[in-house]
Design an enzyme around this catalytic site. Structure first.
Site, mmCIF file in Angstrom:
data_model
loop_
_atom_site.group_PDB
_atom_site.id
_atom_site.type_symbol
_atom_site.label_atom_id
_atom_site.label_comp_id
_atom_site.label_asym_id
_atom_site.label_seq_id
_atom_site.Cartn_x
_atom_site.Cartn_y
_atom_site.Cartn_z
ATOM 1 N N HIS A 1 -6.055 1.787 -1.472
ATOM 2 C CA HIS A 1 -5.742 2.532 -0.656
ATOM 3 C C HIS A 1 -7.882 2.556 -0.258
ATOM 4 C CE1 HIS A 1 -2.710 5.251 0.569
ATOM 5 N NE2 HIS A 1 -1.863 4.431 -0.639
ATOM 6 N N GLU B 1 -9.833 3.637 1.104
ATOM 7 C CA GLU B 1 -10.502 5.415 2.581
ATOM 8 C C GLU B 1 -9.845 6.760 1.114
ATOM 9 O OE1 GLU B 1 -5.819 5.987 2.571
ATOM 10 O OE2 GLU B 1 -7.135 4.314 1.912
ATOM 11 N N CYS C 1 -1.223 -0.416 1.373
ATOM 12 C CA CYS C 1 -0.117 -0.045 0.538
ATOM 13 C C CYS C 1 1.147 -0.258 1.019
ATOM 14 C CB CYS C 1 -0.955 1.101 0.516
ATOM 15 S SG CYS C 1 0.438 2.624 -0.586
#
Length: 183
Positions: free
Chosen positions: A160, A162, A77
């Site tokens: 992302h 995660e 990001c």
């Protein structure tokens, strides 16, 4: 264990959990680069975070140093955007930012679709000075979602990894509730 240096612009707990689960030992970035070099690092991880990438200019020379010594870099990001600027990509503000889950991206080389979690307002334009491999593009607006290099040990991704939306998103609400009745 793999020793990595985390340059943390707002890394979420989920990212820490993923790094630890994958046997990374995480050192947080210290302001003095010579201390970082004593750690015998295997790589550098540049995290996500809020805001425009150019507001983090004071970190660019530090990150450029790690690019120069060819230490493996992973960035997501905001980190992806910063690495892109360092590699002479243009950054532009999206008319409509990419926010939320189920953001479809397509890997050209593997001819495979992925659904990702995204949260950003800026993106990058391709440049003519960079070798591309394993390209991902957004199926919403055809924006570039990653850069890899055959020259530098570098992996950058706009989304992302995660991000894990689902029933665990509000797990802390139980802690907040417990605090109410323990008062």
């Amino acid at each position: 264990m793999i020793n990595i240096l985390l340059i943390n612009f707002g890394c979420k707990l989920g990212m820490f959990k993923l790094l630890i689960k994958n046997n990374y030992f995480i050192y947080e970035f210290e302001k003095k680069i010579n201390i970082c070099l004593l750690l015998k690092l295997n790589g550098v991880f540049i995290s996500n975070g809020p805001g425009a990438p150019k507001t983090y200019l004071k970190y660019f020379n530090i990150i450029l140093f790690f690019v120069y010594i060819k230490i493996p870099i992973l960035s997501i990001c905001l980190g992806h955007q910063i690495i892109s600027i360092i590699n002479m990509f243009s950054i532009f503000k999206l008319k409509n930012g990419h926010h939320g889950v189920n953001h479809p991206i397509y890997n050209i080389n593997k001819k495979k679709l992925y659904l990702t979690s995204q949260n950003h307002n800026f993106n990058i334009k391709k440049n003519n000075y960079f070798n591309y491999s394993n390209l991902f593009f957004s199926l919403f607006d055809n924006t570039l979602q990653n850069i890899n290099s055959e020259i530098q040990p570098l992996i950058c991704f706009q989304g992302h990894p995660e991000g894990c939306p689902g029933p665990n998103d509000l797990i802390n609400i139980f802690k907040y509730y417990k605090n109410i009745y323990e008062q």
